[in-house]
Design an enzyme around this catalytic site. Structure first.
Site, PDB file in Angstrom:
ATOM      1  N   HIS A 178       0.832  -1.222   0.000  1.00  0.00           N
ATOM      2  CA  HIS A 178       0.000   0.000   0.000  1.00  0.00           C
ATOM      3  C   HIS A 178       0.863   1.268   0.000  1.00  0.00           C
ATOM      4  O   HIS A 178       0.439   2.314   0.495  1.00  0.00           O
ATOM      5  CB  HIS A 178      -0.955   0.029   1.198  1.00  0.00           C
ATOM      6  CG  HIS A 178      -1.701  -1.255   1.383  1.00  0.00           C
ATOM      7  ND1 HIS A 178      -2.920  -1.503   0.811  1.00  0.00           N
ATOM      8  CD2 HIS A 178      -1.364  -2.395   2.055  1.00  0.00           C
ATOM      9  CE1 HIS A 178      -3.316  -2.729   1.127  1.00  0.00           C
ATOM     10  NE2 HIS A 178      -2.383  -3.295   1.883  1.00  0.00           N
TER      11      HIS A 178
ATOM     12  N   SER B  96      13.881  21.148 -17.882  1.00  0.00           N
ATOM     13  CA  SER B  96      12.625  21.869 -18.098  1.00  0.00           C
ATOM     14  C   SER B  96      12.931  23.147 -18.854  1.00  0.00           C
ATOM     15  O   SER B  96      14.017  23.712 -18.727  1.00  0.00           O
ATOM     16  CB  SER B  96      12.002  22.181 -16.741  1.00  0.00           C
ATOM     17  OG  SER B  96      11.275  23.386 -16.805  1.00  0.00           O
TER      18      SER B  96
ATOM     19  N   LYS C 103      15.441  21.711 -12.802  1.00  0.00           N
ATOM     20  CA  LYS C 103      14.811  20.401 -12.981  1.00  0.00           C
ATOM     21  C   LYS C 103      15.675  19.347 -13.673  1.00  0.00           C
ATOM     22  O   LYS C 103      16.433  19.641 -14.583  1.00  0.00           O
ATOM     23  CB  LYS C 103      13.527  20.563 -13.794  1.00  0.00           C
ATOM     24  CG  LYS C 103      12.455  21.297 -13.048  1.00  0.00           C
ATOM     25  CD  LYS C 103      11.730  20.402 -12.082  1.00  0.00           C
ATOM     26  CE  LYS C 103      10.469  19.916 -12.743  1.00  0.00           C
ATOM     27  NZ  LYS C 103       9.799  18.906 -11.997  1.00  0.00           N
TER      28      LYS C 103
ATOM     29  N   GLU D 278       9.057   7.921 -17.856  1.00  0.00           N
ATOM     30  CA  GLU D 278       7.662   8.257 -18.158  1.00  0.00           C
ATOM     31  C   GLU D 278       7.299   7.801 -19.574  1.00  0.00           C
ATOM     32  O   GLU D 278       6.187   7.340 -19.833  1.00  0.00           O
ATOM     33  CB  GLU D 278       7.436   9.762 -17.982  1.00  0.00           C
ATOM     34  CG  GLU D 278       7.525  10.164 -16.513  1.00  0.00           C
ATOM     35  CD  GLU D 278       7.771  11.655 -16.307  1.00  0.00           C
ATOM     36  OE1 GLU D 278       7.499  12.439 -17.232  1.00  0.00           O
ATOM     37  OE2 GLU D 278       8.244  12.030 -15.219  1.00  0.00           O
TER      38      GLU D 278
END
Ligand code: ARG
Length: 463
Positions: free
Chosen positions: A162, A283, A289, A296
């Site tokens: 979880h 970025s 960043k 992804e």
């Protein structure tokens, strides 16, 4: 075939009007199935050799056809072949060209076969070699994973259920979980070979053929193990396509899970791993960043791979037997899933080679959330003759106490522990040690260092 016929479709004797131009554009699959040229030519060579062996065509015609086909193959390989949407697909492009090279004797090539069995023959051979290539790429992933696992047998981290701290585990053990998954992927692809190894060639359009062909001969020549049994089923069947798409989907899903996990671990909130600059992007507005875009990307691609499986299932669900144009989309779908998976496997391999676990952070996180509570319960069962349920209650009381005092379990004094279970001795304190906890899980498949070492050895031998 007469020269002036070369620009016309093969069925122009019967169909007098030109196919609507929009359909010529969308109905043609040549820009997709040209990838099957090698398989198509191999299939045709085997077919005409069989026709000759069975005395259906002469030696001279067989040789002429084989010569023409080899020439076509070379032209395609040298990028000199003019693929045309006018001839719909790879089979007809090649047949048309054969007429140009060897003349009317090309007309014998399509004796006792149809594009219906031809296309499945090509496709099965192609999927078989794609399966091999995918499995080689999976092997690379397994090797890279084994390497990091070996370096991290003693790296302790929290095991989550979880997404909450559950029990301490070794990072090596965690990585070996993925080795298991990738091995299952390989097995899944290998299992598909059974139906891929049945040759469809010779069932012709739907009913078989009245020519005295030898299907086993072409099957052997093309590397199939045996032949399909029912001509109608053979031209209707795309189960082997579904098997492939499903196997790709499951493998992608595994890649997606590892990607998701690594994205979470790489987040500023977790900081459990560091990704080298090779596998992150920046970025356009936020100068600080370093984004895990590659992870992804591979997670995202899984979506279209699942879509491909569902497209194919949906295409087939309402189709009566046997061949329908609907099926033509199978190639585009398979090529797309195949290409995406190969890219994703390569990207994942790159990422695995550029990942650095933050061991300190992993240990610190593992040392929170009362993660050794189950070890304490087990200790009470073993040393204070309690049932597990009783020990569970006692431990929960101890966890409540630690929670109230804002202490870790290991920070409770023996006096505090004794308030809840008077029989406890100092000996209990060792169960709160993370390394001790990890190493105590010696049951087969558990996270103890010894078990992990053994598993790594086992898989290194297999691979
Ligand atoms: N290009 C076709 C396909 O991939 C080949 C089979 C065509 N057969 C037919 N009867 N139209 O499905």
């Amino acid at each position: 075939m007469a020269k002036n016929k070369n620009n016309q479709a093969i069925w122009n004797t019967r169909i007098k009007k030109k196919t609507s131009s929009i359909f010529q554009r969308v109905g043609s699959s040549i820009n997709i199935d040209r990838r099957l040229y090698k398989e198509d030519i191999a299939g045709s060579v085997a077919h005409v050799e069989m026709l000759f062996k069975q005395k259906i065509i002469s030696f001279k015609i067989k040789n002429k056809i084989v010569y023409g086909l080899e020439k076509i193959k070379k032209e395609i390989e040298k990028n000199k072949f003019d693929f045309s949407t006018k001839y719909e697909d790879i089979h007809m492009n090649i047949e048309k060209k054969l007429f140009l090279i060897i003349g009317d004797d090309a007309g014998y090539i399509h004796t006792a076969r149809s594009r219906n069995d031809q296309v499945i023959t090509d496709f099965k051979i192609w999927i078989k070699s794609a399966t091999k290539e995918i499995n080689n790429s999976i092997d690379k992933i397994i090797k890279s994973t084994l390497k990091i696992a070996e370096k991290n047998i003693e790296t302790i981290m929290p095991g989550f259920t979880h997404l909450k701290n559950a029990q301490p585990i070794s990072l090596g053990h965690y990585l070996m979980a993925y080795v298991e998954m990738f091995f299952r992927d390989k097995k899944r692809f290998i299992n598909n070979l059974e139906s891929l190894n049945e040759s469809p060639l010779g069932v012709a359009a739907i009913s078989g053929t009245s020519f005295n062909i030898d299907r086993n001969y072409t099957a052997k020549k093309l590397g199939f193990k045996n032949v399909t049994n029912n001509s109608i089923d053979t031209v209707s069947d795309r189960d082997f396509v579904l098997d492939f798409l499903y196997s790709v989907s499951v493998c992608s899903m595994h890649i997606s899970r590892i990607a998701e996990e690594l994205i979470i671990w790489n987040s500023d909130a977790y900081s459990l791993i560091h990704l080298s600059d090779k596998v992150v992007t920046g970025s356009s507005i936020m100068p600080q960043k370093k984004n895990p875009d590659l992870l992804e990307y591979i997670r995202g691609k899984t979506g279209s791979t699942f879509g491909n499986l569902f497209s194919m299932l949906t295409i087939l669900k309402g189709l009566p037997l046997s061949y329908y144009k609907d099926m033509q989309d199978d190639k585009e779908i398979v090529f797309s899933s195949n290409d995406k998976l190969l890219d994703c496997l390569k990207i994942l391999d790159d990422i695995l080679k550029n990942i650095y676990p933050n061991k300190k952070k992993m240990y610190e996180l593992a040392n929170t959330g009362f993660i050794t509570a189950t070890d304490l319960a087990d200790y009470l069962v073993k040393n204070h003759s309690m049932s597990f349920r009783r020990a569970y209650e006692k431990t929960a009381e101890i966890v409540n106490l630690a929670d109230k005092k804002k202490k870790k379990l290991s920070e409770l004094s023996i006096e505090e522990l004794k308030k809840i279970e008077p029989n406890l001795t100092k000996d209990v304190l060792k169960v709160f040690d993370l390394k001790n906890s990890v190493n105590s899980k010696k049951s087969y498949g558990g996270t103890s260092f010894e078990n992990i070492k053994r598993m790594i050895m086992k898989y290194k031998k297999i691979i």
